[in-house]
Design an enzyme around this catalytic site. Structure first.
Site, short mmCIF file in Angstrom:
data_model
loop_
_atom_site.label_atom_id
_atom_site.label_comp_id
_atom_site.label_asym_id
_atom_site.label_seq_id
_atom_site.Cartn_x
_atom_site.Cartn_y
_atom_site.Cartn_z
N CYS A 14 18.80 1.17 91.06
CA CYS A 14 18.59 0.38 89.88
C CYS A 14 17.51 -0.67 90.25
O CYS A 14 16.81 -0.84 89.15
CB CYS A 14 19.99 -0.37 89.42
SG CYS A 14 20.65 -1.20 90.74
N GLU B 230 26.59 -3.15 84.37
CA GLU B 230 25.24 -3.25 85.37
C GLU B 230 24.45 -2.08 84.86
O GLU B 230 25.03 -0.82 85.40
CB GLU B 230 25.81 -3.29 86.81
CG GLU B 230 26.38 -4.59 87.19
CD GLU B 230 25.62 -5.72 87.16
OE1 GLU B 230 24.48 -5.71 86.87
OE2 GLU B 230 26.19 -6.92 87.51
N GLY C 1 25.86 2.86 79.00
CA GLY C 1 26.19 1.52 78.83
C GLY C 1 26.43 1.05 77.44
O GLY C 1 27.50 0.48 77.03
P1 NAD Z 1 25.42 7.45 84.18
O1 NAD Z 1 25.25 6.16 83.19
O2 NAD Z 1 24.81 8.91 83.87
O3 NAD Z 1 26.77 7.53 84.77
C1 NAD Z 1 27.51 6.35 85.24
C2 NAD Z 1 28.93 6.82 85.11
O4 NAD Z 1 29.47 6.65 83.85
C3 NAD Z 1 29.28 8.13 85.77
O5 NAD Z 1 30.70 7.75 86.47
C4 NAD Z 1 29.54 8.81 84.42
O6 NAD Z 1 30.57 10.00 84.70
C5 NAD Z 1 30.27 7.69 83.60
N1 NAD Z 1 30.08 8.22 82.09
C6 NAD Z 1 28.77 9.06 81.58
N2 NAD Z 1 29.02 8.94 80.17
C7 NAD Z 1 30.01 8.31 79.84
C8 NAD Z 1 30.46 7.73 78.69
N3 NAD Z 1 30.07 7.99 77.44
N4 NAD Z 1 31.46 6.93 78.92
C9 NAD Z 1 31.94 6.51 79.95
N5 NAD Z 1 31.74 6.71 81.27
C10 NAD Z 1 30.51 7.83 81.03
O7 NAD Z 1 24.55 6.96 85.32
P2 NAD Z 1 24.24 7.64 86.84
O8 NAD Z 1 23.26 8.73 86.39
O9 NAD Z 1 25.39 7.98 87.43
O10 NAD Z 1 23.39 6.44 87.66
C11 NAD Z 1 22.09 6.21 87.37
C12 NAD Z 1 21.75 4.94 86.61
O11 NAD Z 1 22.60 3.90 86.82
C13 NAD Z 1 20.44 4.58 86.48
O12 NAD Z 1 19.88 4.12 85.24
C14 NAD Z 1 20.40 3.10 87.23
O13 NAD Z 1 19.15 2.32 86.83
C15 NAD Z 1 21.85 2.68 86.86
N6 NAD Z 1 22.24 1.82 87.98
C16 NAD Z 1 22.46 0.43 87.63
C17 NAD Z 1 23.02 -0.42 88.63
C18 NAD Z 1 23.20 -1.90 88.35
O14 NAD Z 1 23.73 -2.35 89.18
N7 NAD Z 1 22.55 -2.39 87.43
C19 NAD Z 1 23.01 0.10 89.98
C20 NAD Z 1 22.89 1.45 90.10
C21 NAD Z 1 22.70 2.18 89.20
#
Ligand code: NAD
Length: 487
Positions: A289, A255, A238
């Site tokens: 999450c 999120e 994020g």
């Molecule tokens: P992640 O951050 O690794 O990836 C999420 C998405 O972002 C994927 O589609 C990925 O390809 C993309 N991505 C990765 N690097 C990027 C970049 N530099 N720029 C743009 N996009 C990029 O997360 P994950 O491992 O897929 O999911 C797990 C995490 O998500 C946990 O930390 C969890 O708590 C969080 N999560 C939060 C919520 C919420 O609503 N707050 C819900 C579900 C999961």
């Protein structure tokens, strides 16, 4: 616009032919990537790896489609979003099976996610942001109205691939935005199929799906023709998204991660509260999450609640989500499996006491045993960080102010829960927790009409409710001097 009741999906296979959707058409790419079943480690499909030029095409198509979609009457947009929900409902069985295959979650979890997504489409389709008249006199009128933000890029994680896509698609379309969706490279199949399956309901370019890895996400967040990024994922990513989006001052909804505490009061019935606490922590195999990631149990009932949790956990079946009696599936992907294993290694190296579990076996599949850690130190990695896997610290408390301080002592602020018979105490404690959702004597209750937002480093902005819808809108003040002699 006439909506077709009958499905176009008769000719669409849910087992093969995964494509991107660009400008209303199925698209393949020069290279493909494999998708795995996490319960077996076997390759189950291949998907296109969208090139930068293809992303540009998808965004250009979304840009072309935007004025027409924004001008489509709200009621028509709402009807189409609702019809997308109907289409998903018609194919709920295929989506549930596919979700289990690619994500690993058992049937009950797949049902919750797919039927929940249907409900979300139907309910978000009832939402709108009416124009607000502030002044209306014979001389002047002043109103506040919302206008759609433009082209949205949606970036989705792998834990709830359909639902967290729908949380973005539905409000974006209702608000009048066009949208390009990027699923996680670990779980692209359901999102690609969903977008493909509903194209006949929409003008070309309004809803596209691209497929690729983190690079594709980076291109989206820096893309000059994307006006807003709706992102769900880790806090670390994020921050990258926010930095990349700053170049074009994109609107952002983030999120992110969480480290939700549960606080258990001394008056609970351990046998009754244990199953609720168990599922608060382990639902979706703790890849959630909003999973409870720290349980603070009052010392008076600590031993009894811990033992009841252990007893309950022993009844829960971990296995391949495709088997009917499985309650918890595998870890979704190998990098996450390695990350979860680090928490096990750290706990063992630190001499933590395991009330249950603690040893990860050898495959096949990325399986991790349900693990309960008995009162580890407050500063241990397991307590401070987000394991995102089925290892849970149980902690003791005796002083109310102190447990509230400990619950809030985290950069995260996504969710929390408080459990006890003394409702005054439960609410008193709950209202002092700095988190976007605080559940009292329940957990994981969501609604399309209930705001979902992270405090602190758990996010920026909100999803769901009219607050979530507003994130796809710009606010506009419009004033009128009614005196024709003034000009
Ligand atoms: P992640 O951050 O690794 O990836 C999420 C998405 O972002 C994927 O589609 C990925 O390809 C993309 N991505 C990765 N690097 C990027 C970049 N530099 N720029 C743009 N996009 C990029 O997360 P994950 O491992 O897929 O999911 C797990 C995490 O998500 C946990 O930390 C969890 O708590 C969080 N999560 C939060 C919520 C919420 O609503 N707050 C819900 C579900 C999961």
């Amino acid at each position: 616009m006439a909506l077709q009741a009958e499905s176009v999906a008769a000719g669409i296979s849910f087992d093969t032919d995964y494509v991107s959707t660009i400008d209303g058409k199925a698209a393949t790419s020069p290279t493909t990537a494999s998708v795995y079943n996490p319960a077996t480690g076997q390759v189950i499909a291949s998907v296109p790896v969208t090139t930068r030029a293809e992303l540009d095409e998808a965004v250009a198509a979304a840009r072309r489609a935007f004025p027409g979609w924004a001008a489509t009457p709200l009621e028509e947009r709402q009807a189409i979003v609702s019809a997308i929900g109907d289409r998903l409902a018609e194919h709920a069985e295929e989506f549930m099976a596919l979700l289990t295959r690619e994500q690993g979650k058992p049937r009950a979890g797949a049902e919750w996610e797919v039927l929940g997504s249907v409900a979300w489409f139907h309910e978000i389709a009832r939402q709108s942001l009416p124009e607000e008249t502030l002044v209306d006199t014979p001389e002047r009128r002043v109103a506040t109205r919302s206008t759609p933000v433009g082209v949205v890029g949606a970036i989705v994680p792998w834990n709830f691939p359909i639902l967290l896509g729908v949380w973005k698609i539905a409000p974006a379309l209702v608000a009048g935005c066009t949208i390009v969706v990027k699923p996680s490279p670990f779980t692209p199949l359901c999102d690609l199929k969903l977008v493909e399956l509903v194209q006949d309901l929409l003008p070309p370019g309004v809803l596209s799906a691209v497929s690729g890895d983190d690079e594709l996400g980076k291109w989206m967040t820096a893309h000059p023709e994307i006006d807003k990024i709706a992102f769900t994922g880790s806090t670390e990513t994020g921050k990258h998204v926010m930095a990349a989006a700053s170049g074009t001052l994109k609107r952002l909804t983030l999120e992110l991660g969480g480290n939700d505490p549960a606080i258990v009061l001394p008056d609970v019935d351990p046998q009754k509260v244990a199953p609720a606490l168990f599922w608060a922590a382990f639902q979706n195999n703790a890849q959630f999450c909003n999973a409870t990631k720290r349980v603070y149990i009052h010392t008076d009932v600590y031993d009894a609640v811990r033992d009841a949790l252990v007893d309950y956990a022993r009844t829960v079946k971990v296995g391949d989500g495709a088997e009917p009696d499985t309650q918890l599936g595998p870890i979704q992907n190998e990098p996450q499996f390695r990350k979860v294993r680090e928490f096990f290694d750290d706990s063992r190296a630190s001499g933590h006491v395991f009330a249950l579990g603690g040893e990860i076996g050898d495959g096949p599949g990325w399986f991790v045993p349900i693990t309960l850690v008995d009162n580890p130190p407050e500063d241990s990695r397991l307590v401070v960080e987000e394991p995102f896997g089925p290892i849970l610290p149980l902690l003791k408390w005796s002083d109310e102010d102190d447990v509230i301080r400990r619950a809030n002592d985290t950069p995260y602020g996504l969710g929390a829960s408080v459990w006890g018979k003394d409702l005054t105490a439960v609410e008193r404690i709950g209202r002092r927790i700095d988190a976007g959702t605080v559940w009292l004597n329940e957990v994981h209750q969501y609604s399309p009409h209930q705001v979902f937002a992270g405090h602190k480093q758990s996010g920026i902005g909100a999803e769901n409710s009219l607050h979530g819808l507003a994130e796809y809108s710009n606010w506009q003040t419009i004033t009128l001097n009614k005196d024709p002699d003034a000009v």
